[in-house]
Write a protein that holds these residues in place. Structure first.
Motif, PDB file in Angstrom:
ATOM      1  N   VAL A  61       0.856  -1.193   0.000  1.00  0.00           N
ATOM      2  CA  VAL A  61       0.000   0.000   0.000  1.00  0.00           C
ATOM      3  C   VAL A  61       0.895   1.247   0.000  1.00  0.00           C
ATOM      4  CG1 VAL A  61      -1.805   1.242   1.229  1.00  0.00           C
ATOM      5  CG2 VAL A  61      -1.775  -1.261   1.262  1.00  0.00           C
ATOM      6  N   PRO A  62       0.706   2.164  -0.949  1.00  0.00           N
ATOM      7  CA  PRO A  62       1.555   3.365  -1.015  1.00  0.00           C
ATOM      8  C   PRO A  62       1.477   4.159   0.286  1.00  0.00           C
ATOM      9  CG  PRO A  62       0.272   3.116  -3.041  1.00  0.00           C
ATOM     10  CD  PRO A  62      -0.270   2.126  -2.064  1.00  0.00           C
ATOM     11  N   GLY A  63       2.583   4.817   0.604  1.00  0.00           N
ATOM     12  CA  GLY A  63       2.643   5.626   1.806  1.00  0.00           C
ATOM     13  C   GLY A  63       1.645   6.764   1.794  1.00  0.00           C
ATOM     14  N   GLY A  64       1.025   6.996   2.908  1.00  0.00           N
ATOM     15  CA  GLY A  64       0.048   8.072   3.028  1.00  0.00           C
ATOM     16  C   GLY A  64      -1.337   7.690   2.573  1.00  0.00           C
ATOM     17  N   LEU A  65      -1.515   6.474   2.008  1.00  0.00           N
ATOM     18  CA  LEU A  65      -2.828   6.036   1.550  1.00  0.00           C
ATOM     19  C   LEU A  65      -3.296   4.857   2.401  1.00  0.00           C
ATOM     20  CD1 LEU A  65      -2.363   6.101  -2.353  1.00  0.00           C
ATOM     21  CD2 LEU A  65      -3.301   7.896  -0.870  1.00  0.00           C
ATOM     22  N   GLU A  66      -4.606   4.667   2.400  1.00  0.00           N
ATOM     23  CA  GLU A  66      -5.180   3.525   3.093  1.00  0.00           C
ATOM     24  C   GLU A  66      -6.326   2.965   2.265  1.00  0.00           C
ATOM     25  OE1 GLU A  66      -6.704   4.743   6.821  1.00  0.00           O
ATOM     26  OE2 GLU A  66      -8.096   6.239   5.993  1.00  0.00           O
ATOM     27  N   VAL A  67      -6.602   1.649   2.508  1.00  0.00           N
ATOM     28  CA  VAL A  67      -7.636   0.952   1.743  1.00  0.00           C
ATOM     29  C   VAL A  67      -8.962   1.059   2.476  1.00  0.00           C
ATOM     30  CG1 VAL A  67      -8.347  -1.260   0.766  1.00  0.00           C
ATOM     31  CG2 VAL A  67      -5.912  -0.667   0.860  1.00  0.00           C
ATOM     32  N   CYS A  68      -9.996   1.394   1.751  1.00  0.00           N
ATOM     33  CA  CYS A  68     -11.330   1.463   2.339  1.00  0.00           C
ATOM     34  C   CYS A  68     -12.368   1.064   1.291  1.00  0.00           C
ATOM     35  CB  CYS A  68     -11.611   2.866   2.889  1.00  0.00           C
ATOM     36  SG  CYS A  68     -11.613   4.164   1.630  1.00  0.00           S
ATOM     37  N   GLN A  69     -13.593   0.893   1.731  1.00  0.00           N
ATOM     38  CA  GLN A  69     -14.711   0.535   0.852  1.00  0.00           C
ATOM     39  C   GLN A  69     -14.409  -0.724   0.025  1.00  0.00           C
ATOM     40  OE1 GLN A  69     -15.940   3.919  -1.510  1.00  0.00           O
ATOM     41  NE2 GLN A  69     -15.943   5.312   0.250  1.00  0.00           N
ATOM     42  N   VAL A  70     -13.866  -1.750   0.694  1.00  0.00           N
ATOM     43  CA  VAL A  70     -13.558  -3.022   0.017  1.00  0.00           C
ATOM     44  C   VAL A  70     -14.860  -3.769  -0.229  1.00  0.00           C
ATOM     45  CG1 VAL A  70     -12.244  -5.162   0.153  1.00  0.00           C
ATOM     46  CG2 VAL A  70     -11.334  -3.068   1.188  1.00  0.00           C
ATOM     47  N   SER A  71     -15.028  -4.255  -1.464  1.00  0.00           N
ATOM     48  CA  SER A  71     -16.288  -4.919  -1.823  1.00  0.00           C
ATOM     49  C   SER A  71     -16.467  -6.273  -1.141  1.00  0.00           C
ATOM     50  CB  SER A  71     -16.365  -5.100  -3.341  1.00  0.00           C
ATOM     51  OG  SER A  71     -15.284  -5.903  -3.804  1.00  0.00           O
ATOM     52  N   ALA A  72     -15.378  -6.913  -0.737  1.00  0.00           N
ATOM     53  CA  ALA A  72     -15.479  -8.221  -0.060  1.00  0.00           C
ATOM     54  C   ALA A  72     -14.219  -8.445   0.760  1.00  0.00           C
ATOM     55  CB  ALA A  72     -15.662  -9.351  -1.076  1.00  0.00           C
ATOM     56  N   ASN A  73     -14.385  -9.003   1.951  1.00  0.00           N
ATOM     57  CA  ASN A  73     -13.247  -9.317   2.818  1.00  0.00           C
ATOM     58  C   ASN A  73     -12.747 -10.746   2.621  1.00  0.00           C
ATOM     59  OD1 ASN A  73     -13.158  -6.758   4.101  1.00  0.00           O
ATOM     60  ND2 ASN A  73     -14.879  -7.367   5.414  1.00  0.00           N
ATOM     61  N   THR A  74     -13.577 -11.577   2.012  1.00  0.00           N
ATOM     62  CA  THR A  74     -13.186 -12.953   1.694  1.00  0.00           C
ATOM     63  C   THR A  74     -13.635 -13.286   0.281  1.00  0.00           C
ATOM     64  OG1 THR A  74     -15.226 -13.841   2.646  1.00  0.00           O
ATOM     65  CG2 THR A  74     -13.285 -13.759   4.093  1.00  0.00           C
ATOM     66  N   VAL A  75     -12.975 -14.271  -0.312  1.00  0.00           N
ATOM     67  CA  VAL A  75     -13.277 -14.701  -1.673  1.00  0.00           C
ATOM     68  C   VAL A  75     -13.558 -16.202  -1.658  1.00  0.00           C
ATOM     69  CG1 VAL A  75     -12.410 -14.914  -4.031  1.00  0.00           C
ATOM     70  CG2 VAL A  75     -11.823 -12.908  -2.659  1.00  0.00           C
ATOM     71  N   SER A  76     -14.671 -16.603  -2.249  1.00  0.00           N
ATOM     72  CA  SER A  76     -14.976 -18.017  -2.411  1.00  0.00           C
ATOM     73  C   SER A  76     -14.253 -18.530  -3.656  1.00  0.00           C
ATOM     74  CB  SER A  76     -16.487 -18.223  -2.545  1.00  0.00           C
ATOM     75  OG  SER A  76     -16.791 -19.586  -2.737  1.00  0.00           O
ATOM     76  N   VAL A  77     -13.351 -19.508  -3.476  1.00  0.00           N
ATOM     77  CA  VAL A  77     -12.465 -19.969  -4.547  1.00  0.00           C
ATOM     78  C   VAL A  77     -12.805 -21.411  -4.909  1.00  0.00           C
ATOM     79  CG1 VAL A  77     -10.077 -20.306  -5.258  1.00  0.00           C
ATOM     80  CG2 VAL A  77     -10.658 -18.458  -3.675  1.00  0.00           C
ATOM     81  N   GLN A  78     -13.065 -21.668  -6.189  1.00  0.00           N
ATOM     82  CA  GLN A  78     -13.298 -23.030  -6.679  1.00  0.00           C
ATOM     83  C   GLN A  78     -12.001 -23.533  -7.314  1.00  0.00           C
ATOM     84  OE1 GLN A  78     -15.794 -20.497  -7.861  1.00  0.00           O
ATOM     85  NE2 GLN A  78     -16.555 -20.903  -5.787  1.00  0.00           N
ATOM     86  N   VAL A  79     -11.446 -24.586  -6.713  1.00  0.00           N
ATOM     87  CA  VAL A  79     -10.142 -25.115  -7.131  1.00  0.00           C
ATOM     88  C   VAL A  79     -10.326 -26.521  -7.699  1.00  0.00           C
ATOM     89  CG1 VAL A  79      -7.830 -25.756  -6.362  1.00  0.00           C
ATOM     90  CG2 VAL A  79      -8.946 -23.745  -5.394  1.00  0.00           C
ATOM     91  N   ARG A  80      -9.665 -26.781  -8.846  1.00  0.00           N
ATOM     92  CA  ARG A  80      -9.720 -28.111  -9.469  1.00  0.00           C
ATOM     93  C   ARG A  80      -8.338 -28.774  -9.358  1.00  0.00           C
ATOM     94  NH1 ARG A  80     -12.927 -30.705 -13.063  1.00  0.00           N
ATOM     95  NH2 ARG A  80     -14.194 -28.811 -13.378  1.00  0.00           N
ATOM     96  N   ALA A  81      -8.345 -30.085  -9.022  1.00  0.00           N
ATOM     97  CA  ALA A  81      -7.094 -30.847  -8.935  1.00  0.00           C
ATOM     98  C   ALA A  81      -7.428 -32.323  -8.838  1.00  0.00           C
ATOM     99  CB  ALA A  81      -6.264 -30.401  -7.740  1.00  0.00           C
ATOM    100  N   ALA A  82      -6.369 -33.169  -8.945  1.00  0.00           N
ATOM    101  CA  ALA A  82      -6.560 -34.589  -8.701  1.00  0.00           C
ATOM    102  C   ALA A  82      -7.054 -34.774  -7.264  1.00  0.00           C
ATOM    103  CB  ALA A  82      -5.248 -35.343  -8.913  1.00  0.00           C
ATOM    104  N   THR A  83      -7.935 -35.729  -7.076  1.00  0.00           N
ATOM    105  CA  THR A  83      -8.580 -35.893  -5.772  1.00  0.00           C
ATOM    106  C   THR A  83      -7.557 -36.066  -4.658  1.00  0.00           C
ATOM    107  OG1 THR A  83     -10.469 -36.904  -6.888  1.00  0.00           O
ATOM    108  CG2 THR A  83     -10.283 -37.251  -4.506  1.00  0.00           C
ATOM    109  N   TRP A  84      -6.520 -36.864  -4.919  1.00  0.00           N
ATOM    110  CA  TRP A  84      -5.554 -37.136  -3.856  1.00  0.00           C
ATOM    111  C   TRP A  84      -4.728 -35.909  -3.493  1.00  0.00           C
ATOM    112  CZ3 TRP A  84      -0.313 -36.535  -4.795  1.00  0.00           C
ATOM    113  CH2 TRP A  84       0.065 -36.420  -6.129  1.00  0.00           C
ATOM    114  N   LEU A  85      -4.618 -34.933  -4.409  1.00  0.00           N
ATOM    115  CA  LEU A  85      -3.817 -33.747  -4.118  1.00  0.00           C
ATOM    116  C   LEU A  85      -4.461 -32.855  -3.065  1.00  0.00           C
ATOM    117  CD1 LEU A  85      -2.296 -32.358  -7.455  1.00  0.00           C
ATOM    118  CD2 LEU A  85      -1.099 -33.103  -5.407  1.00  0.00           C
TER     119      LEU A  85
END
Length: 390
Positions: free
Chosen positions: A302-326
């Motif tokens: 984050v650049p100096g002197g700036l701050e993050v606000c009005q974030v649309s989501a604090n968490t992300v639902s992620v769909q991950v594909r892989a071999a079952t055993w992995l």
């Protein structure tokens, strides 16, 4: 995505490590009778996965206990060989420390005695120690601690000597033991004329870097066995030269050493590569699935002197594909939606959530995210009263 086809540097390193591990395992099992046991344990592991898929918990538990017991038994029975294999992984020690060097007079005495015994049709085994310890491979024997001489060695292997059936051990310029029994090789591709002495010489040379002089009682031949190689000597001078060459073998890299690394045991290397490819393909085609994980949002740079606000989501639902055993190797806390805000300016921003954002491990691919775009605003920090701007 299969490990074989995930062309990232992590996947390549994983594949090379897997191939190397299989190579050393196959090389070790070639010198022991453990290969059938390992194949049996591998079959039980595969069978355990099958019965787990069939939802037979008791049978799966019994198979797991059997595999664990088999591994423990394997370690107990083959402990000396496992310890030898691990000591050979100490490459720094093997490259930098010099090999034991016996005096020329000792090599001459061994060579003279060997050909004198051969002319009398008497068998003999003389072990010249290298860098590796041999004590765990020797059985029995009588401590001598005597200076080597051709006369003493000839006397030890006379039929009337109680020590003639074993081997004489030469360490640091002295005969330390006589009548010691050596481990036999398990190789089945040896010539028919090789008797117990040659098999004992190979058995020890396969397990450590010692050189073993064997005198054949029936054929009156003298041979030197070292690093799994058997050479027949024509006379005592040639044998003495070979013993000296073995002691003066360079410890570091050479062209010959490099050729041995690349092309030595070529069939085993090809077999290891084939097994590694099979495992990679099996990992890719044994079935894949998609699972959903909840990844927290994190901002870095984050650049100096700036701050993050009005974030649309604090968490992300992620769909991950892989071999079952992995999926057994992936935990929830490993996935983080990390956004680098370096060089961003004040204002409203929208960033797409991609695989690089999540730093997915090799073998995993991104199927989708909810939301697919993250929106946020960079604003000037509100300064407290009396606080100076940065």
């Amino acid at each position: 995505m299969p490990i074989l086809f995930a062309f990232t540097w992590q996947a390549i390193v994983d594949f090379l490590v897997l191939t190397t591990a299989i190579y050393w395992l196959l090389k070790w099992t070639r010198q022991t009778r453990v290969l059938r046991i390992l194949v049996g344990l591998g079959g039980l592991v595969i069978l355990g996965h099958v019965v787990s898929w069939l939802r037979l918990p008791v049978t799966a538990w019994l198979l797991q206990v059997t595999v664990i017991g088999g591994v423990i038994l394997l370690v107990m029975v083959y402990y000396p060989d496992i310890r030898h294999a691990l000591t050979h992984l100490d490459f720094l020690d093997r490259w930098l420390l010099p090999r034991r060097r016996e005096p020329a007079s000792v090599n001459a005495a061994i060579s003279e005695a060997a050909f004198a015994l051969a002319s009398q049709h008497l068998g003999a085994l003389v072990v010249v120690a290298g860098r590796d310890s041999m004590r765990s491979y020797l059985t029995g024997g009588v401590s001598l601690q005597a200076d080597p001489s051709a006369e003493l060695l000839i006397a030890l292997f006379q039929k009337t000597s109680p020590l003639h059936d074993g081997a004489a051990i030469v360490e640091d310029g002295r005969i330390t033991y006589a009548g010691a029994l050596l481990p036999l090789t398990f190789r089945e591709d040896l010539p028919n004329e090789y008797g117990t002495r040659h098999r004992a010489a190979l058995g020890l040379a396969e397990r450590c870097d010692a050189s073993v002089v064997a005198v054949s009682e029936e054929r009156s031949e003298v041979s030197l066995t070292s690093t799994g190689r058997v050479r027949r000597a024509k006379d005592s001078n040639e044998l003495s030269t070979w013993l000296a060459e073995g002691a003066n073998r360079p410890s570091g890299f050479s062209r010959r050493h490099l050729r041995m690394i690349l092309f030595g045991n070529f069939r085993i290397k090809i077999a290891a590569l084939a097994v590694a490819i099979s495992i990679s393909l099996f990992g890719g085609f044994a079935g894949s699935s998609v699972r959903t994980f909840l990844a927290p949002v994190e901002f870095v740079g984050v650049p100096g002197g700036l701050e993050v606000c009005q974030v649309s989501a604090n968490t992300v639902s992620v769909q991950v594909r892989a071999a079952t055993w992995l999926f057994d190797t992936l935990s929830d806390h490993q996935l983080v939606a990390r956004f680098d805000l370096t060089n961003m300016s004040e204002g409203l921003h929208s960033l797409e959530i991609e695989a690089d954002t999540l730093s997915l491990p090799p073998g995993f691919s991104l199927d989708g995210t909810t939301p697919s775009v993250l929106r946020f605003r960079l604003t000037r920090k509100q300064l407290a009263r009396g606080e100076r701007p940065q």
